[in-house]
Each structure stands twice: as C-alpha cells, then as structure tokens.
Design a protein around this motif. Structure first.
Motif, PDB file in Angstrom:
ATOM      1  N   PRO A   1       1.029  -1.074   0.071  1.00  0.00           N
ATOM      2  CA  PRO A   1      -0.163  -0.280  -0.126  1.00  0.00           C
ATOM      3  C   PRO A   1       0.824   1.357  -0.006  1.00  0.00           C
ATOM      4  O   PRO A   1       2.190   1.281   0.767  1.00  0.00           O
ATOM      5  N   THR A   2      -0.053   2.467  -1.049  1.00  0.00           N
ATOM      6  CA  THR A   2       1.364   3.524  -0.999  1.00  0.00           C
ATOM      7  C   THR A   2      -0.172   4.063   0.037  1.00  0.00           C
ATOM      8  O   THR A   2      -1.074   3.936   0.289  1.00  0.00           O
ATOM      9  N   ASP A   3       0.156   5.716   0.220  1.00  0.00           N
ATOM     10  CA  ASP A   3      -0.468   7.166   0.668  1.00  0.00           C
ATOM     11  C   ASP A   3      -1.830   6.835  -0.564  1.00  0.00           C
ATOM     12  O   ASP A   3      -2.683   7.655  -0.701  1.00  0.00           O
ATOM     13  N   THR A   4      -1.650   6.337  -1.353  1.00  0.00           N
ATOM     14  CA  THR A   4      -2.752   6.895  -3.045  1.00  0.00           C
ATOM     15  C   THR A   4      -3.124   5.653  -3.410  1.00  0.00           C
ATOM     16  O   THR A   4      -4.647   5.319  -3.031  1.00  0.00           O
TER      17      THR A   4
ATOM     18  N   ASP B   1      -7.227   8.841  -5.341  1.00  0.00           N
ATOM     19  CA  ASP B   1      -6.154  10.153  -6.707  1.00  0.00           C
ATOM     20  C   ASP B   1      -4.874   9.900  -6.197  1.00  0.00           C
ATOM     21  O   ASP B   1      -4.460   9.485  -5.322  1.00  0.00           O
ATOM     22  N   PRO B   2      -3.986   9.827  -7.682  1.00  0.00           N
ATOM     23  CA  PRO B   2      -2.467   9.430  -7.584  1.00  0.00           C
ATOM     24  C   PRO B   2      -2.008  10.375  -7.358  1.00  0.00           C
ATOM     25  O   PRO B   2      -2.851  11.621  -6.935  1.00  0.00           O
ATOM     26  N   SER B   3      -0.467  10.537  -7.536  1.00  0.00           N
ATOM     27  CA  SER B   3      -0.440  12.165  -6.828  1.00  0.00           C
ATOM     28  C   SER B   3       0.357  12.241  -7.802  1.00  0.00           C
ATOM     29  O   SER B   3      -0.463  12.514  -8.989  1.00  0.00           O
ATOM     30  N   THR B   4       0.165  13.637  -7.247  1.00  0.00           N
ATOM     31  CA  THR B   4       0.298  14.991  -8.568  1.00  0.00           C
ATOM     32  C   THR B   4       1.674  14.679  -9.189  1.00  0.00           C
ATOM     33  O   THR B   4       2.714  14.851  -8.190  1.00  0.00           O
ATOM     34  N   ILE B   5       1.634  15.296 -10.276  1.00  0.00           N
ATOM     35  CA  ILE B   5       3.007  14.741 -11.548  1.00  0.00           C
ATOM     36  C   ILE B   5       4.126  16.222 -11.329  1.00  0.00           C
ATOM     37  O   ILE B   5       3.086  16.611 -12.291  1.00  0.00           O
ATOM     38  N   VAL B   6       5.025  17.126 -11.338  1.00  0.00           N
ATOM     39  CA  VAL B   6       5.143  18.049 -11.677  1.00  0.00           C
ATOM     40  C   VAL B   6       6.956  18.159 -12.130  1.00  0.00           C
ATOM     41  O   VAL B   6       7.984  17.120 -11.181  1.00  0.00           O
ATOM     42  N   ASP B   7       6.913  18.231 -13.622  1.00  0.00           N
ATOM     43  CA  ASP B   7       8.268  18.029 -14.044  1.00  0.00           C
ATOM     44  C   ASP B   7       9.393  19.646 -13.377  1.00  0.00           C
ATOM     45  O   ASP B   7       8.987  20.523 -13.756  1.00  0.00           O
ATOM     46  N   ALA B   8      10.032  19.593 -12.675  1.00  0.00           N
ATOM     47  CA  ALA B   8      11.322  19.903 -11.924  1.00  0.00           C
ATOM     48  C   ALA B   8      12.321  20.093 -12.625  1.00  0.00           C
ATOM     49  O   ALA B   8      13.321  20.857 -12.395  1.00  0.00           O
ATOM     50  N   THR B   9      12.024  20.218 -14.091  1.00  0.00           N
ATOM     51  CA  THR B   9      13.616  19.880 -15.090  1.00  0.00           C
ATOM     52  C   THR B   9      13.818  21.477 -15.191  1.00  0.00           C
ATOM     53  O   THR B   9      14.898  21.315 -16.580  1.00  0.00           O
ATOM     54  N   GLY B  10      13.009  21.875 -15.376  1.00  0.00           N
ATOM     55  CA  GLY B  10      13.197  23.452 -16.326  1.00  0.00           C
ATOM     56  C   GLY B  10      13.476  24.655 -15.410  1.00  0.00           C
ATOM     57  O   GLY B  10      12.832  23.877 -13.921  1.00  0.00           O
TER      58      GLY B  10
END
Length: 217
Positions: free
Chosen positions: A31-34, A177-186
């Motif tokens: 299990p995870t939190d999502t 809900d699944p996790s929110t995905i954020v692009d941190a490459t820029g």
C-alpha cells in the motif's frame, strides 16, 4: 504469497518477506498513501523489466522511483531548482512526484527516461518501512495498464497475482487519487498529471518565492 498486517508480528513478517523478495529480483505489492503499488529493485534492470511486463507497459513509460527519505533526492537527482526543494519540504512525504534530472552516475535502467527520474516519498508507514530496508524501488500503480489502479489487495491480486511474489494487505488505501506529477527539469515547473495535490496548494508554497506552476495535466 499474501501477508496480512493486523498485528505487529504480521506486519513485521510482511515487511521481511517483501524486502527479501526485492533482493531476489522479484515483484512485490504494497500500500501507499494514494493507491497500491507494485515495486521492484530500481537498480535491478531485469526486475524493472518484469514490472513493465506485468503491467503491459513498454520502456517508453518508465516507472517512478519511491524513496524513504527526502535526503535521497540529492543522491538520485541533480540540478534540482530551489522552488522544487520548497515543494519537497512542504509535501514530502505525500502525493507529490517530481520529475528531475537524474544523476549521470546511477547504474540503473528504468526505461527510456531521457536522463530524468520521477521521485516520490510516500506518506504511508508500511511503504516507508519497506523502502527503508530495500532502498529506492521502481514503483507503479498495482494494475494492468488501461485498468483502474488498485485501491485494495484484492484488486491488485486479481490483476497482478501471477506476476508478484508478495502482496502486503493492509486494507483499502486512504487516497482515491494518484500523486500529482510536477516537471522540475526546467526553470519553471509544469504539472504533468493532476492528482491528489491541486495546483492551488502547490502555488501557495511557490508564490512567496516568486514562482508558479503551469498546468499541462
């Protein structure tokens, strides 16, 4: 094999079984939190490929990597912008996945990552206990691609039972809900997938720093 977690002894046996299975290159469900996740040793290319095969995914959809501590971020990623570190400080552990530039020295093969890695620290005691013993795990939602994510062990077993060695059963997960995905490459962050954290929550942390996210989810 399926492991209950009703008592402390059962929980310890479940975590032991999962960590041993990971070391053997096998897949585990926990299990995870999502939602429930299916995991493999991130540094075992054959195990990661088994994970992709079990889900019916190609190498063009590499799995995220879950970690047990925020300090692991700098062991796996480089050039992490300050605004992304602010989000980690606020939302890890939690349903935030950050896509970062990966450390070039890492000896792993997660698929066609284009030099990036998606990282998350889950807010779940069982998941963290497993990760503390195994180290970083390649983890994806415990489902066959195209079907809904598993929110309990029954759903995970129905879809992936033949492919996994250990299923840790702690009842239904708390997150829908699944996790929110954020692009941190820029220089400026982008939401790649909407999830449990709304853009307003994320920007409330970033705006005092003079940063905001754009929403491409």
């Amino acid at each position: 094999m399926r492991f209950p977690t009703t008592t402390d002894d059962e929980l310890e046996a479940a975590i032991d079984a999962a960590s041993l299975a990971v070391r053997r290159g096998e897949l585990v469900v926990f299990p995870t939190d999502t939602v429930y996740g299916v995991g493999a040793d991130a540094f075992d290319p054959e195990a990661v490929q088994r994970l992709l095969d079990a889900k019916g995914r190609g190498r063009d959809m590499p799995p995220p990597v879950l970690v047990s501590a925020s300090t692991t971020l700098d062991a796996l990623a480089v050039n992490v912008p300050g605004w992304a570190r602010a989000l980690v400080a606020e939302f890890w552990p939690g349903p935030l996945t950050l896509v970062c530039h990966q450390q070039a020295s890492l000896q792993w093969d997660l698929g066609e990552t284009r030099g990036t890695v998606a990282l998350r620290m889950p807010d779940d005691e069982i998941a963290l206990a497993v990760l503390e013993r195994t180290g970083p795990l390649a983890v994806s939602s415990a489902n066959v691609t195209g079907r809904p994510a598993a929110h309990d062990a029954d759903e995970a077993e129905t879809m992936l039972g033949d492919a996994v060695s250990v299923i840790i059963d702690s009842g239904p997960t708390g997150g829908a809900d699944p996790s929110t995905i954020v692009d941190a490459t820029g220089d400026r962050g982008r939401i790649l997938r909407r999830g449990a954290l709304a853009i307003e929550e994320l920007n409330a942390v970033l705006e005092p720093l003079g940063a905001t996210l754009t929403d491409e989810g």
